[in-house]
Design a protein around this motif. Sequence first.
Motif, PDB file in Angstrom:
ATOM      1  N   LEU A 151      13.623   3.347  -8.133  1.00 57.13           N
ATOM      2  CA  LEU A 151      12.705   2.293  -7.610  1.00 57.13           C
ATOM      3  C   LEU A 151      11.455   2.833  -7.418  1.00 57.13           C
ATOM      4  CD1 LEU A 151      15.056   0.217  -5.015  1.00 57.13           C
ATOM      5  CD2 LEU A 151      14.694  -0.387  -7.269  1.00 57.13           C
ATOM      6  N   TRP A 152      10.391   2.132  -7.685  1.00 53.30           N
ATOM      7  CA  TRP A 152       9.153   2.924  -7.423  1.00 53.30           C
ATOM      8  C   TRP A 152       7.848   1.650  -7.437  1.00 53.30           C
ATOM      9  CZ3 TRP A 152      10.860   3.277 -12.346  1.00 53.30           C
ATOM     10  CH2 TRP A 152      10.088   2.780 -13.517  1.00 53.30           C
ATOM     11  N   SER A 153       7.129   1.846  -6.724  1.00 51.81           N
ATOM     12  CA  SER A 153       6.018   0.721  -6.749  1.00 51.81           C
ATOM     13  C   SER A 153       4.933   1.713  -6.393  1.00 51.81           C
ATOM     14  CB  SER A 153       5.963  -0.045  -5.516  1.00 51.81           C
ATOM     15  OG  SER A 153       5.758   0.430  -4.342  1.00 51.81           O
ATOM     16  N   GLY A 154       3.592   1.025  -6.855  1.00 49.88           N
ATOM     17  CA  GLY A 154       2.162   1.579  -6.362  1.00 49.88           C
ATOM     18  C   GLY A 154       1.919   1.523  -4.871  1.00 49.88           C
ATOM     19  N   ARG A 155       0.944   2.466  -4.582  1.00 50.85           N
ATOM     20  CA  ARG A 155       0.750   2.148  -3.060  1.00 50.85           C
ATOM     21  C   ARG A 155       0.104   0.855  -2.968  1.00 50.85           C
ATOM     22  NH1 ARG A 155      -0.732   6.621  -0.190  1.00 50.85           N
ATOM     23  NH2 ARG A 155      -0.798   7.925  -2.161  1.00 50.85           N
ATOM     24  N   LYS A 156      -0.904   0.241  -3.803  1.00 49.79           N
ATOM     25  CA  LYS A 156      -1.720  -1.000  -3.538  1.00 49.79           C
ATOM     26  C   LYS A 156      -0.345  -2.002  -3.327  1.00 49.79           C
ATOM     27  CE  LYS A 156      -4.578  -4.392  -5.670  1.00 49.79           C
ATOM     28  NZ  LYS A 156      -5.221  -4.874  -6.780  1.00 49.79           N
ATOM     29  N   PHE A 157       0.819  -2.077  -3.991  1.00 54.25           N
ATOM     30  CA  PHE A 157       1.667  -3.007  -3.756  1.00 54.25           C
ATOM     31  C   PHE A 157       2.198  -2.819  -2.302  1.00 54.25           C
ATOM     32  CE2 PHE A 157       5.937  -4.485  -3.484  1.00 54.25           C
ATOM     33  CZ  PHE A 157       5.952  -5.711  -4.034  1.00 54.25           C
ATOM     34  N   GLN A 158       2.530  -1.364  -1.892  1.00 53.79           N
ATOM     35  CA  GLN A 158       3.003  -1.429  -0.744  1.00 53.79           C
ATOM     36  C   GLN A 158       1.999  -1.872   0.436  1.00 53.79           C
ATOM     37  OE1 GLN A 158       4.201   2.768  -0.324  1.00 53.79           O
ATOM     38  NE2 GLN A 158       4.793   2.807  -2.373  1.00 53.79           N
ATOM     39  N   GLU A 159       0.818  -1.601   0.293  1.00 57.26           N
ATOM     40  CA  GLU A 159      -0.142  -1.772   1.469  1.00 57.26           C
ATOM     41  C   GLU A 159      -0.186  -3.470   1.445  1.00 57.26           C
ATOM     42  OE1 GLU A 159      -3.651   0.307   0.157  1.00 57.26           O
ATOM     43  OE2 GLU A 159      -2.644   2.315   1.162  1.00 57.26           O
ATOM     44  N   GLU A 160      -0.096  -4.140   0.253  1.00 55.44           N
ATOM     45  CA  GLU A 160      -0.412  -5.494   0.211  1.00 55.44           C
ATOM     46  C   GLU A 160       0.736  -6.368   0.487  1.00 55.44           C
ATOM     47  OE1 GLU A 160      -2.210  -6.378  -3.630  1.00 55.44           O
ATOM     48  OE2 GLU A 160      -4.377  -5.441  -2.954  1.00 55.44           O
TER      49      GLU A 160
END
Length: 112
Positions: A24-33
């Motif tokens: 599972l992964w996500s970009g930093r932008k998704f995590q922050e938003e």
Amino acid sequence: MQKGLRPIFHSYDVVDRNATTVLLWSGRKFQEENPATFNAVMEAFGRASSLIKSNPRLAAEIYLRVGKEKFTTEFIEKHYTDPAISFAPQPVGVQTFVDFMHRVGTVKSKSA
């Protein structure tokens, strides 16, 4: 093993170690938003990993009920208890696997 199915080889046969092949992964932008969503997914993944380790039969039953797969509970439970297969939130040996994929041409550019 389910009738008619047999392993040809495992990832560790290719890369000389166990390697996480599902991530599972996500970009930093998704995590922050979306911190609540990100945290909920990570929490659920951790709980699922813990359940697989602590009660593989129940985890297999839940997986089959939710996923509506055609496998038996015993088939899934056997995979959950196979020492060569690990279900954990922390990835293991991914770079080794990526290096192999680059070497055979599946991944075009080699990561740092």
